[in-house]
Enzyme design. Structure first.
Site, short mmCIF file in Angstrom:
data_model
loop_
_atom_site.label_atom_id
_atom_site.label_comp_id
_atom_site.label_asym_id
_atom_site.label_seq_id
_atom_site.Cartn_x
_atom_site.Cartn_y
_atom_site.Cartn_z
CG HIS A 1 -1.96 -1.00 1.22
ND1 HIS A 1 -3.05 -0.89 0.40
CD2 HIS A 1 -2.12 -2.15 1.90
CE1 HIS A 1 -3.83 -1.93 0.57
NE2 HIS A 1 -3.29 -2.71 1.47
CB CYS B 1 -2.35 3.56 -4.38
SG CYS B 1 -3.45 2.21 -4.01
#
Lengths: 385, 548
Positions: A157, A199
């Site tokens: 992440h 991301c």
């Protein structure tokens, strides 16, 4: 006819020369990249069962890299959590990348170097820069030299400028760029390929400033990388889109293929990936057209074939006679008694080493004695003794 | 030598225990050994370099349910366990211990490098050496358990690579990770120790035993029938013996219960039947010798199958003589109590047991609350050794020798208080809890049938790990459950929240005060306006009207 012959000969000679130079060109191209060994550092930074896809991402890159020739001793695999033997895994010892459980990327021959709590930012940077405590085993070190091509793959992440490690700490793009600069200054790599699947991944390679680095990311700043497909039997998403299509692309590569980096840049267009993959090649000195996929994902071994015979030393008998004979004990040795009750009960407590009283006790006694003498005076001592 | 022992457990599960033994007739203490043949070089160099006398490493996933499954062939605690006896020539035992655990973590892909002084203890009475020993100075012993360690294929792969035949021939072809980890108990271990080279015991050989114990629960979890076969358990069959093995056997436990005629039938027919007294009980084994040529005559592969002749209805479970449980009780996040229940089910014999407990420093034990109660009365231990913990340096060590009367339950309780860790010391998932390593019970359990001294080379491997001193009792080492304890966990988002709140408050308050104190007001000329306005003003001036 007589005149044609030398002309034909000349033509043939020219053709021959051209052919020879063509072959030489090909041979030169084989050595053009200038690296002699390959390393890979594959990092998965997320913990917990719902981040199954990050572990599957890393394992699929591990699988491709191993298949294309990089040995386990040259791969540093860091997985922040254990998915295969997780109690929530309905099929233990497997990690699947395709739904309906088609491809088990965990396999039977996996060696994880950094496991669960060992995957921290500090350990990752130590592996990259080589500043490792002296007792670290070899399989946990990145022993690259200035002729190594290193592939670094990170997934987890992330956000704008950072990547989250294990839900408790982050690594920023500045730290990563500085680590690569340290590697460059210590000549720990020849060329480096950095792939990140998180991301806003492109933010991680914005700050690189060392030469010979090529970077790929799964999404631009402001975009999220999405996961591919859930499996209803396992209950979580199995892979991220970008790595899924990269895996499909790599499955078609074999150790001798000539596909170059431009094909890798086209791997996941926006229609399939929803995010826009990005890449950065301005720090790289060669043209990506000339860079083979196997330069980073596969392993180059230079093999020299020789036809001359080498004679081995046949004189082994001398060596065998020199082996020292074992000493025989004079009386038979025996095994230890497993539960010698009498001996244990009568075991004397170990004499604790006597330390002189230090610090507080000494100060306390000094205070008491001082107060005593202050109260009664020195001249009264003779009454005491 | 390689060996597989298949034992049907009372509830319908099957326990499979593999043992691979490599014996090397050389003295590793002498050093300067450079020719390794069957003994793996990685371990041989490690033993020689660190001055190790005995090494035992076990990696376990799951828990052996002694009460329903009987005594384990070789007990192991959940997680990773490492205990080592060093040679007396080692100058600094702690340094050698640290280096040893680091090297082993690289060989076995386990996080053994987390073994440090906060989880290492030096037991004073348990863990006597299993190999040859002329003196037992316990300062040369180190013991550590990592209860949080996960065991998966990456630990099995290097373990298999240490076998002489690898996983390509012999019994090791059955070791496929997908089936082995789909079980309720999986334990793999490596034991290195010096043994007698022959019966006269004048020379020393080194022995490496690799053991792997698996309990398959396909019947109790409802996925299969009670009949089993090698193919159903391992999804493989045996094709040949390891060419480097001097002995390669499969033992199937077909002991009849209650002296009735056999209830089960094994196919194909075994090469021989062996009777032995194992763990104090007489057991019968069907033996398949993989090296005998008659075994593979009919078919290329050997698939041992077992069928139950009669349906098993409410079979009485023979409870083992010694079993134990441990649990933590209490409420809240401040105090608690650890209780251990030790059962002695022998009808008339009493025997002593050593209980070793290692408790991490952040559970502060209060030894004045230690109570041992048997049959309602207080039971004073014959020997007690307690080493208190030092914060962040050493764990608690409690060792007691307790006499267990016949047919009794002994309850050992001790209260503790939970400490608050520094915020950097918490693991990334602190709300999972913190583990307390299993406690170890070592006992000489009286056996039902007298055992005679067996020759180590002739008897099967599973009977010869613990050296037996006399025939009336056998040595057993049991482990209890690990405990999971919640420590008071802070809210880790608080630093961020506090910074945001404080900065906001400071900005608003201080900013307002600063403005009030330093802001001055002055008059400003109105601006002349844009071009259109200026032109309009010029026209207005001509007209004599006041400007805009």
């Amino acid at each position: 006819m007589a005149a044609a012959l030398p002309a034909v000969a000349l033509l043939l000679g020219c053709c021959g020369a051209a052919l020879a130079s063509g072959v030489q060109d090909q041979a030169e191209q084989f050595f053009r990249s200038g690296h002699t060994n390959n390393w890979a550092v594959l990092v998965c930074t997320s913990r917990f069962w719902f981040n199954y896809r990050h572990v599957a991402n890393t394992l699929s890159v591990y699988r491709s890299v191993k298949r294309l020739g990089i040995p386990d001793s040259h791969i540093v695999l860091m997985l922040a959590d254990d998915m295969a033997c997780n109690p929530r895994n309905p099929k233990p010892a497997t990690v699947f990348s395709h739904k309906n459980m088609e491809l088990n990327v965990y396999g039977d021959d996996v060696e994880v170097d950094y496991r669960s709590y060992e995957v921290t930012v500090e350990n990752f940077l130590r592996v990259l820069t080589g500043r490792i405590p002296p007792s670290t085993p070899r399989s946990k070190r990145l022993l690259s030299d200035d002729r190594s091509n290193i592939l670094i793959y990170m997934t987890g992440h992330g956000g704008n400028g950072f990547l989250k490690f294990q839900d408790s700490e982050e690594i920023t793009n500045v730290e990563l760029a500085d680590a690569f600069e340290q590697m460059w200054q210590k000549r720990r790599y020849n060329e480096l390929l950095f792939i990140i699947d998180t991301c806003q991944g492109a933010s991680m390679y914005e700050r690189f400033y060392s030469p010979n680095i090529m970077a790929l990311a799964s999404s631009q700043v402001g975009e999220d990388s999405l996961s591919h497909q859930p499996d209803l039997g396992i209950g979580v998403h199995l892979m991220d889109r970008y790595t899924f299509y990269v895996l499909e692309f790599l499955e078609e590569i074999h150790p001798a293929s000539q596909t170059n980096m431009n094909d890798l840049f086209q791997v996941c267009p926006k229609s399939l990936c929803v995010s826009t993959p990005g890449h950065r090649t301005d720090l790289f000195q060669r043209d990506p057209q000339n860079v083979l996929i196997t330069d980073f994902f596969g392993s180059v071994r230079k093999v020299e074939i020789t036809t001359e015979t080498i004679s081995l030393d046949r004189d082994l008998t001398v060596f065998e006679n020199e082996l020292p004979k074992d000493e025989l004990a004079t009386e038979p040795l025996k095994y230890a008694d497993q539960l010698p009750v009498a001996q244990i009960i009568h075991q004397k407590p170990k004499q604790k080493d006597w330390h002189p009283p230090g610090g507080f006790i000494l100060g306390l006694w000094a205070l008491i004695i001082m107060v005593f003498f202050k109260t009664y005076g020195i001249k009264h001592m003779k009454h005491i003794f | 030598r390689e060996e597989l022992l298949l034992r049907p457990l009372p509830a319908g599960d099957v326990a499979a225990a593999f043992q691979f033994r490599t014996r090397w007739d050389a003295d590793l203490r002498r050093g300067a050994v450079s020719h390794y043949r069957l003994f793996p070089k990685a371990l041989g160099q490690l033993v020689a370099a660190q001055g190790v006398r005995e090494l035992h490493l076990a990696l376990t996933q799951g828990f052996w349910r002694t009460q329903s499954w009987g005594q384990p062939p070789l007990g192991a605690p959940a997680g990773a366990e490492l205990w080592v006896w060093f040679q007396d020539s080692v100058p600094d035992v702690d340094k050698a211990w640290k280096e040893l655990s680091n090297v082993l973590s690289g060989i076995f892909c386990a996080s053994l490098n987390f073994i440090d002084s906060t989880n290492t203890v030096t037991p004073t009475a348990s863990f006597k050496p299993l190999g040859l020993a002329n003196g037992t100075d316990h300062r040369l012993l180190r013991y550590a358990v990592l209860p949080r360690e996960v065991v998966c294929t990456e630990n099995l792969t290097p373990w298999k690579k240490l076998l002489p035949c690898g996983s390509k021939a012999g019994l090791a072809v059955l070791l496929k990770a997908e089936r082995l980890f789909h079980s309720s108990y999986h334990s793999q271990a490596v034991h290195i120790r010096p043994i007698c080279r022959d019966a006269s015991c004048l020379a020393v050989s080194w022995e490496l035993r690799q053991t792997l114990t698996v309990v398959f629960d396909s019947f109790t979890s409802g996925q299969g029938k009670k009949d089993w076969s090698l193919f159903k358990m391992f999804s493989r069959t045996l094709t040949d013996a390891c060419p480097l093995a001097s002995d390669s056997k499969v033992y199937v436990d077909i002991s009849p219960k209650n002296k009735e005629k056999e209830l089960l039938e094994v196919t194909p027919t075994p090469t021989s039947v062996h009777e032995a007294v194992v763990q104090g009980d007489k057991r019968t084994y069907a033996v398949y010798d993989l090296l005998s040529p008659s075994l593979f005559n009919s078919s290329r592969s050997l698939n041992v199958q077992l069928k139950w002749k009669r349906p098993q209805d409410s079979q009485e479970l023979s409870t083992p003589v010694l079993h134990a449980q441990r649990y933590v009780s209490g409420y809240g996040l401040q105090t608690g109590e650890i209780s251990t229940l030790i059962h002695n089910t022998h009808p008339y014999r009493a025997f002593p047991v050593i209980l070793l407990e290692t408790v991490p420093w952040y559970l502060r034990l209060y030894v004045h609350t230690l109570t041992i109660i048997t049959k309602g009365k207080e039971n004073k231990p014959s020997y007690i050794h307690y080493q208190p913990a030092q914060d962040r340096k050493r764990p608690h060590l409690l060792e007691m020798l307790i006499q267990l009367p016949a047919n009794s339950v002994t309850k050992v309780t001790i209260q503790f208080e939970r400490a608050l860790l520094k915020w950097t010391e918490y693991t990334p998932d602190p709300n999972h809890g913190f583990y307390v390593s299993p406690s170890v019970l070592s006992a000489l359990v009286p056996s039902v049938i007298a055992m005679k001294d067996v020759d180590v080379e002739e008897s099967p491997l599973f009977a010869s790990l613990f050296p037996s001193s006399d025939g009336s009792s056998y040595f057993v080492r049991l482990y209890t459950e690990p405990l999971l304890v919640n420590l008071p966990t802070p809210d880790f988002s608080m630093p961020y929240n506090v910074i945001c709140l404080t900065c906001t408050v400071v900005a608003v308050c201080y900013g307002s005060f600063y403005n009030l104190l330093t802001r001055t007001f002055h008059v400003e000329e109105p601006s002349r306006g844009g071009l259109a306005k200026r032109l309009a003003n010029v026209i207005r001036k001509f007209r004599g009207v006041p400007p805009l």
